[in-house]
Enzyme design. Structure first.
Site, short mmCIF file in Angstrom:
data_model
loop_
_atom_site.label_atom_id
_atom_site.label_comp_id
_atom_site.label_asym_id
_atom_site.label_seq_id
_atom_site.Cartn_x
_atom_site.Cartn_y
_atom_site.Cartn_z
N GLU A 1 -5.84 -9.20 0.05
CA GLU A 1 -6.31 -9.14 1.45
C GLU A 1 -7.81 -8.90 1.43
O GLU A 1 -8.30 -8.13 0.60
CB GLU A 1 -5.69 -7.95 2.19
N GLU B 1 0.81 -1.23 0.00
CA GLU B 1 0.00 0.00 0.00
C GLU B 1 0.84 1.27 0.00
O GLU B 1 0.82 2.04 0.96
CB GLU B 1 -0.93 0.03 1.21
C1 GAL Z 1 -4.59 -3.20 4.98
C2 GAL Z 1 -3.10 -3.46 5.20
C3 GAL Z 1 -2.90 -4.62 6.15
C4 GAL Z 1 -3.75 -4.46 7.37
C5 GAL Z 1 -5.19 -4.32 6.94
C6 GAL Z 1 -6.16 -4.20 8.10
O1 GAL Z 1 -4.85 -1.98 4.42
O2 GAL Z 1 -2.50 -3.76 3.97
O3 GAL Z 1 -1.54 -4.69 6.49
O4 GAL Z 1 -3.34 -3.32 8.08
O5 GAL Z 1 -5.31 -3.17 6.16
O6 GAL Z 1 -7.47 -4.04 7.62
#
Ligand code: GAL
Length: 662
Positions: free
Chosen positions: A300, A151
């Site tokens: 994710e 990110e």
């Molecule tokens: C994402 C990030 C992860 C974690 C996640 C929590 O944006 O890439 O490392 O922090 O959010 O929702």
């Protein structure tokens, strides 16, 4: 490179942080992953201090053990480069690698992405760790792909960045005279007679300068990303891909430029507060698919809840499964949860996970297990398949930034306006690509260019060729107003597209009150914005006109249609209410002869993925909590239940069906 963009298997898994746990815990974790049906995890993306505990001293043993233990359970690895988390020793040795914020303060260690993306010292350290990782893990056959950093998101305002901005401007403009002209710097005495005089924009500034700063940030991240790719690529087998984990509609840089050098795109999807709204999240999946115009990884997603919203509700039982299938239906070839297990400490103690802090499975684990079972049943069927769209929505970061800085109406938001065109298409199950405004348009029947403010000669030529060859083009408000330097064009809107549209914009109005509008067989209002159109051609037809309102708009054309070459152009000057917008989009779907993927009741989504042999797979998702009856145009075979259905299929709340023609 011969990257495996049509993987022969689907992936399901999670982010896993073995460095947070003693090694004796791993086997239990891995056994549970195996029971969950996982075949991939992502490792390492924040583990810099464990990988390189001191400058130049590397510890790879733990990662070797973790990767091998996972592989022993049939679980592949996506390796993260850890540069999003520069460690304390590095920051201590070289405090200048910390980014400087808009107020001139250095940001602190302890969160993430605290680096200055242009820092020479940071580049040196990043290169060193990535090189070591590449040499050690590059040949590892259990690593299917690499994620660079995580990110990218920060801007830096340090003196070094400012100097590099000047170099960037020199190469782009050649001379100060050119820059001064392009930016109209005589305005408010901004004329520059030395490059060093040019500031980094803080808050509102000259529109030309602001746009170039965004371009500079994009180029800064591209350079940083390239530095990592240059270390990695030569060490990787040709099927191992490189990606970055992007944040959907993040506006920090141009994602089309950022993804050029990557093999696949990936992104992270979080509902946050509330529930899945598939007509909204569909845009983000389609956006990610559009970066490289190929399937993507959902790197994710939330197992239940996040921890960074004011309200972090868990989504309902069944909704996580609907989310996974929604992503797959839109082109995801992998679904990874963030995260596997809740750490005792660190900032994200309350985030959703599959395994709680005691090491036991949370209730959602069973649902994820079911998703794995689903996927296992249809892996062969889905492999190599992808969504295919006849409609494209054009997305332009420059236009978005420009509008965002000069909204003219506080409620005018570029992305909301784009979604206003997406939602009626999604409601009809019309597959849509969201692609760069500079992308090739072959193969589309309908192209919609929402608020394409910046129209370069090349873009105008592309759109013209598209329409001449029979395409349907919809131009909307705020189109064709500016050039690529964020200066007004010396033309009325929609600039060079006026000839195609057979109409032009006489004036634009930010609306205090909604304006009545009447279409061919509907009536509604325009809100936020209205443009008064003027016909330029006898053959231009008025599709909708404004009613009595502020005097200026009374009885004036609001939407026009014009035949050009073999195609048609609709110019929409109004920002319609939702019902009228559905009518307008239904008209466009009809006139462009677009076939919806399937007719479904409200709240039920149907999307096709098409295999290389042409076979169509229909994924149907009931996003409601109640049973829905879906009429079928032909008999189908449902692959998750192994049943045949003739005329109708019934789906319980959040239930999913994967269909092919019987
Ligand atoms: C994402 C990030 C992860 C974690 C996640 C929590 O944006 O890439 O490392 O922090 O959010 O929702």
């Amino acid at each position: 490179m011969a990257v495996n963009s049509n993987p022969s298997r689907f992936y399901i898994g999670s982010a896993y942080y073995p460095e947070q746990w003693p090694e004796e815990n791993w086997q239990k974790d891995i056994a549970l992953m195996r029971e969950a049906g996982f075949n991939v995890v992502r490792l390492g993306e924040f583990a810099w201090s464990t990988i390189e505990p001191e400058a130049g001293k590397f510890d790879f043993d733990w990662l070797d053990h973790a990767i091998a233990a996972l592989a022993g359970a049939g679980i592949s690895t996506v390796m993260g480069t850890p540069t999003a988390a520069p460690p304390a020793w590095l920051v201590h040795q070289h405090p200048e690698i910390l980014a400087v914020d808009e107020n001139g303060r250095r940001v602190q260690l302890g969160n993430r992405c605290h680096y200055c993306v242009n820092s020479t010292e940071f580049h040196r350290a990043a290169r060193r760790v990535v090189k070591a990782l590449a040499e050690h893990f590059g040949p590892n056959p259990h690593i299917v792909g690499w994620q660079l950093d995580n990110e990218y998101n920060r801007y830096c305002y340090c003196d070094n960045c400012r100097k590099q901005f000047h170099e960037f401007l020199k190469s782009r403009y050649g001379s100060l005279e050119n820059l001064n002209n392009r930016w109209t710097t005589r305005y408010w005495s901004q004329t520059y007679n030395a490059w060093e005089q040019i500031p980094l924009p803080i808050g509102p500034h000259n529109p030309g300068l602001m746009l170039e700063f965004k371009h500079f940030v994009t180029e800064s991240y591209r350079r940083f990303q390239h530095l990592q790719i240059a270390e990695l690529r030569p060490k990787l087998a040709s099927t191992v891909w490189i990606t970055h984990n992007f944040m959907e509609w993040h506006d920090g840089y141009d994602h089309y430029r950022m993804t050029e050098e990557l093999d696949i795109a990936s992104w992270d999807w979080y509902v946050g507060t509330g529930h899945l709204d598939y007509q909204l999240s569909g845009t983000a999946h389609d956006l990610a698919r559009g970066y490289k115009r190929r399937n993507f990884w959902l790197m994710e997603t939330q197992p239940g809840n996040v921890d960074w919203k004011p309200l972090n509700n868990k989504v309902n039982k069944g909704e996580t499964r609907a989310m996974a299938w929604h992503a797959i239906a839109h082109g995801a070839d992998a679904v990874l949860y963030w995260q596997w297990r809740s750490a005792y400490g660190g900032q994200e103690q309350y985030h959703g996970s599959l395994i709680d802090q005691s090491g036991q499975v949370r209730p959602i684990y069973r649902e994820v297990q079911q998703i794995s079972r689903d996927i296992a049943k249809v892996t062969d069927l889905l492999s190599g398949s992808k969504p295919v769209a006849e409609v494209a929505l054009l997305n332009c970061y420059d236009s978005r930034w420009s509008i965002q800085w000069q909204r003219h109406h506080q409620d005018f938001d570029y992305v909301s306006h784009l979604r206003h065109y997406y939602r009626p298409l999604a409601a009809r199950n019309v597959s849509t690509d969201i692609i760069s405004a500079d992308a090739a348009l072959d193969g589309y029947k309908l192209v919609i260019a929402p608020a394409l403010l910046i129209v370069t000669p090349q873009r105008a030529a592309n759109l013209k060729a598209f329409v001449e060859n029979g395409g349907h083009l919809a131009l909307t408000l705020r189109t064709g107003m500016k050039d690529e330097y964020n200066a007004l064009l010396p033309l009325r809107q929609p600039g060079a597209l006026a000839e195609l549209a057979g109409a032009e914009v006489e004036d634009y109005y930010a609306l205090f009150d909604p304006v009545p509008i009447t279409g061919e067989d509907w009536s509604g209002v325009s809100r936020i914005w209205a443009e008064r159109l003027k016909l330029r051609d006898d053959a231009t037809r008025i599709i909708a006109a404004y009613g009595a309102s502020n005097g200026w708009l009374d009885d004036q054309p609001a939407i026009t249609a014009h035949t050009y070459g073999k195609g048609q152009v609709t110019l929409v000057g109004a920002y319609l209410d939702d019902n009228s917008q559905q009518r307008l989009l239904d008209r466009l779907i009809r006139t462009a002869n677009i076939q919806p993927d399937l007719d479904t009741p409200p709240g039920v989504e149907a999307r096709k993925r098409i295999r290389s042999n042409g076979q169509e797979i229909l994924i149907v998702i009931n996003h409601t909590r109640t049973e829905q009856h879906i009429p079928l145009p032909w008999p189908v075979y449902e692959h998750l239940s192994g049943q045949r259905f003739e005329k109708e299929i019934r789906l319980a709340g959040y239930e999913v069906a994967v269909l092919t023609r019987a």
